[in-house]
Design an enzyme around this catalytic site. Structure first.
Site, PDB file in Angstrom:
ATOM      1  CB  VAL A  15       9.252   1.258   0.935  1.00 33.41           C
ATOM      2  CG1 VAL A  15      10.409   2.213   0.693  1.00 33.41           C
ATOM      3  CG2 VAL A  15       7.870   1.400  -0.265  1.00 33.41           C
ATOM      4  CB  THR A  56      -0.721 -11.610   0.919  1.00 30.41           C
ATOM      5  OG1 THR A  56      -1.686 -10.688   1.649  1.00 30.41           O
ATOM      6  CG2 THR A  56      -0.270 -12.563   2.127  1.00 30.41           C
ATOM      7  CG  PHE A  57      -0.239  -5.739  -0.476  1.00 29.04           C
ATOM      8  CD1 PHE A  57       0.778  -5.188  -1.430  1.00 29.04           C
ATOM      9  CD2 PHE A  57       0.136  -5.629   0.633  1.00 29.04           C
ATOM     10  CE1 PHE A  57       1.647  -4.452  -0.951  1.00 29.04           C
ATOM     11  CE2 PHE A  57       1.196  -5.240   1.268  1.00 29.04           C
ATOM     12  CZ  PHE A  57       2.113  -4.528   0.100  1.00 29.04           C
ATOM     13  N   GLY A  58       1.435  -7.742  -2.679  1.00 25.98           N
ATOM     14  CA  GLY A  58       2.236  -7.710  -3.727  1.00 25.98           C
ATOM     15  C   GLY A  58       3.426  -6.607  -3.219  1.00 25.98           C
ATOM     16  CG  HIS A  59       6.691  -7.117  -4.403  1.00 26.40           C
ATOM     17  ND1 HIS A  59       7.611  -7.729  -3.300  1.00 26.40           N
ATOM     18  CD2 HIS A  59       6.301  -8.105  -5.028  1.00 26.40           C
ATOM     19  CE1 HIS A  59       7.627  -8.919  -3.447  1.00 26.40           C
ATOM     20  NE2 HIS A  59       6.768  -9.291  -4.551  1.00 26.40           N
ATOM     21  CB  VAL A  60       5.187  -0.827  -1.538  1.00 23.24           C
ATOM     22  CG1 VAL A  60       5.287   0.811  -1.841  1.00 23.24           C
ATOM     23  CG2 VAL A  60       3.879  -1.244  -1.421  1.00 23.24           C
ATOM     24  CG  ASN A 104       7.829  -7.669   0.966  1.00 22.33           C
ATOM     25  OD1 ASN A 104       7.477  -8.557   1.817  1.00 22.33           O
ATOM     26  ND2 ASN A 104       8.975  -6.982   1.126  1.00 22.33           N
ATOM     27  CG  ASP A 147      -8.678  -4.315   6.343  1.00 14.64           C
ATOM     28  OD1 ASP A 147      -9.182  -4.969   7.551  1.00 14.64           O
ATOM     29  OD2 ASP A 147      -7.905  -4.643   5.606  1.00 14.64           O
TER      30      ASP A 147
END
EC number: 2.7.11.1
Length: 497
Positions: free
Chosen positions: A168, A172-176, A170, A290
Site C-alpha cells: 500500500v 525511501t523510508f521502506g515499504h508499507v 513504498n 515535518d
C-alpha cells in the site's frame, strides 16, 4: 414493474481526470442475472451502493439493502504509485467479501476478481442476491509483485501479525504492506480479517527507530495508532499500525499538475483536527517537525472525514525539559524560517548539519508555521512562499514572510480565516500562535459548537465529549451551509427496467 436498480455513472470528466480510463470497475449482478452494467471507479470519487437514490451511485430497490450499504473508492498517491481500491461496509445487514462478512465501518483493500455480496440469500432465492465483481484494469495488475516478501527478506509472521504481500506504499523510508491480526478472529462469526498496515524500515545495526518509540506512547484519534513493533535479525523494523485508506491531503487536493482549494468550512474542519493533534503532541513535549500535505492522511477521500497525522520519522521528543531544537530538518516549503534552512547551499559547508545556522534554535511553534502553510494551500490552492519553485526562492520568501491577500483566490475567504493564516505565518516566533492559542482564535472559536458537533458525531462516531448532551439527532441540519456531507452525484443517470 419497479426496476431492481439504477446507476448514477461517473461522468466523462471524472474518468478523464483519472487518466482517460477508469482504473477499475464493478460488474453488477442483481437478482441472479448479469446486467452487463459496469460501474467505473475513478480516483478520489466515492461509489456508494444502497437504496438512497440521492446519495448512491448504484441504487438498489431490495428492502434488505441499507440506505447506504457499502462504499468503494480508489486512491492514487502519485503517477508512480500503485492504485489502491477499497470497500467499506456501512450496512445493517452485512456486506460479504468472497463469502466472508466484513466488519461494519471497517475498510478493506480489494484485489482483482473479488466478489462482493450485499445479501446472502439461498440459491433458490436469487432475487434477494446482489453481487458486485471487482475488476482491475489489466495494465495495473502487473504492478503487484506476489514474491515481494521473499525478495526483500521480510518475515511473513511476527507474533500474532500475519504479513501479506499486498503493498500500500513504498519510498525511501521502506515499504508499507497489509497485515492481519490473528488474535481478532471470532470463532462464532466468520469475519473477513481486518486490514492493518505494517511499515517496514531498514535500520542501522543496533539502532531502535525513534519514530516507533514515540508513536508507541501516543493515543489520539488524529495521530496514527501503532500497536506493536519488532526488529528482525536483518535489522528490519516492523511497525504495525492502523491502515488509513483515504490517501493523503496532497493527492486529495491534486488535480492534474495543480493543487486546488477546498471550501473554507472543509478547510476549517481539517485545521481543527490538526490543532487537536498538535495540542496533544505539544502537551506530550513532542514536535512533529515535518508537517505537510503528504503527511496528513484521510480515512476516506471525502469532506467531513477524519484526518490522521503520520510520518514521525524526524519528530523530536523534548523529554519534558523544554529544550530547544537545533537540527536543520524538514521540508523547506513548509519549514519555519527559524529552523535554519539557507538559500545558499554553500553556507552549509562551514556548519554541521546537526546544528542550525540560527544558534538560538527553535521550538514547537515550527509546527504551527507548517500548519499556516497548509491552511494557506487549502484555502487558495497556492503555497504562500513558493515563488519560482526553487528551494532558494522558497527559503528567501519564507524569511521575509510577506503574504499577498489581494490575490483573487482570497476574495471568497473570510477575514477571520485570513487572520488565522497571518497569525501562524509570523516570522517573529513570539507573535506566532501556539496550538492552544490556535484553538482559541476567532476563526475556530466562532464555529466551535458546530466543529465539536462534527468532530464527535461525524469524525469520531461516538458519544464522547463534554458538550454532546445538548446535541440532537438532527445535527446535520445545523451545519454551516457550506458543509458538504457527501460527494455530488453526477447528473447522468441510467435506469434499467
Amino acid at each position: 414493474m419497479r426496476p431492481l436498480y439504477s446507476c448514477n455513472l461517473a461522468t466523462k470528466d471524472d474518468i478523464e481526470m483519472a487518466g482517460g480510463v477508469a482504473p477499475a470497475h464493478l460488474e453488477v449482478n442483481v437478482g441472479g442475472y448479469n446486467t452487463e452494467q459496469t460501474i467505473p471507479i475513478v480516483k478520489h470519487q466515492l461509489v456508494k451502493v444502497g437504496r438512497n437514490d440521492k446519495e448512491c451511485q448504484l441504487v438498489l430497490t431490495n428492502p434488505s439493502i441499507s440506505s447506504v450499504h457499502c462504499v468503494f473508492w480508489c486512491v492514487f498517491f502519485d503517477e508512480d504509485s500503485i492504485p489502491m481500491f477499497y470497500v467499506k461496509d456501512c450496512s445493517l445487514n452485512g456486506t460479504y467479501l468472497n463469502g466472508l462478512l466484513l466488519k461494519r465501518d471497517k475498510t478493506y483493500l480489494l484485489k482483482h476478481c473479488d466478489v462482493i455480496e450485499l445479501s446472502q440469500g439461498s440459491e433458490e432465492n436469487d432475487i434477494k442476491k446482489t453481487r458486485l465483481v471487482f475488476m482491475i484494469n489489466d495494465d495495473l495488475q502487473s504492478s503487484l509483485d506476489p514474491k515481494l516478501l521473499d525478495q526483500m527478506g521480510f518475515l511473513r509472521e511476527v507474533d500474532q501479525w500475519e504479513i501479506t504481500n499486498r503493498i500500500v506504499g513504498n519510498g525511501t523510508f521502506g515499504h508499507v504492506l497489509i497485515t492481519h491480526n490473528s488474535k481478532e478472529r471470532d470463532e462464532d462469526v466468520c469475519y473477513h480479517p481486518e486490514n492493518y498496515a505494517v511499515k517496514i524500515i531498514k535500520l542501522k545495526p543496533n539502532k531502535f527507530d525513534k519514530e516507533a518509540r514515540i508513536l508507541l506512547r501516543l493515543d489520539h484519534p488524529n495521530i496514527i495508532k501503532v500497536y506493536h513493533t519488532f526488529c528482525d535479525r536483518n535489522n528490519h523494523l516492523y511497525i504495525f499500525q492502523d491502515l488509513i485508506p483515504g490517501g493523503d491531503l496532497f493527492s486529495y487536493l491534486a488535480k492534474g499538475d495543480c493543487l486546488t482549494s477546498m471550501s473554507e468550512t472543509e478547510s476549517l474542519l481539517i485545521v481543527f483536527q490538526i490543532l487537536q493533534a498538535l495540542n496533544y503532541l505539544h502537551d506530550q513535549d513532542i514536535v512533529h517537525r515535518d508537517l505537510k500535505l503528504d503527511n496528513i492522511l484521510l480515512c476516506t477521500p471525502e469532506p467531513c472525514t477524519r484526518i490522521v497525522l503520520a510520518d514521525f520519522g524526524i519528530a523530536k521528543d523534548l523529554n519534558s525539559n523544554k529544550e530547544r531544537m537545533h537540527t536543520v530538518v524538514g521540508t523547506p516549503e513548509y519549514c519555519a524560517p527559524e529552523v535554519g534552512f539557507r538559500a545558499n547551499r554553500k553556507a552549509y559547508q562551514s556548519f554541521s548539519r546537526a546544528a542550525t545556522l540560527e544558534q538560538r534554535g527553535y521550538d514547537s511553534k515550527c509546527d504551527l508555521w507548517s500548519l499556516g502553510v497548509i491552511t494557506h494551500i487549502m484555502l487558495t490552492g497556492i503555497s504562500p512562499f513558493y515563488g519560482d519553485g526553487s528551494e532558494r526562492s522558497i527559503i528567501q520568501n519564507a524569511k521575509i514572510g510577506k503574504l499577498n491577500f489581494k490575490l483573487k483566490q482570497w476574495d471568497i475567504v473570510s477575514d477571520n480565516a485570513k487572520s488565522f493564516v497571518k497569525d501562524l505565518l509570523q516570522t517573529d516566533v513570539v507573535k506566532r500562535l501556539n496550538s492552544k492559542q490556535g484553538l482559541k482564535h476567532i476563526w475556530i472559536a466562532k464555529h466551535l459548537s458546530q466543529l465539536e458537533r462534527l468532530y464527535y458525531k461525524k469524525i469520531l462516531c461516538n458519544n464522547e465529549g463534554p458538550k454532546l448532551e445538548s446535541i440532537n439527532s438532527d445535527w446535520k441540519r445545523k451545519l454551516p451551509k457550506s458543509v458538504i456531507i457527501s460527494q455530488a452525484i453526477p447528473k447522468k443517470k441510467k435506469v434499467l427496467e
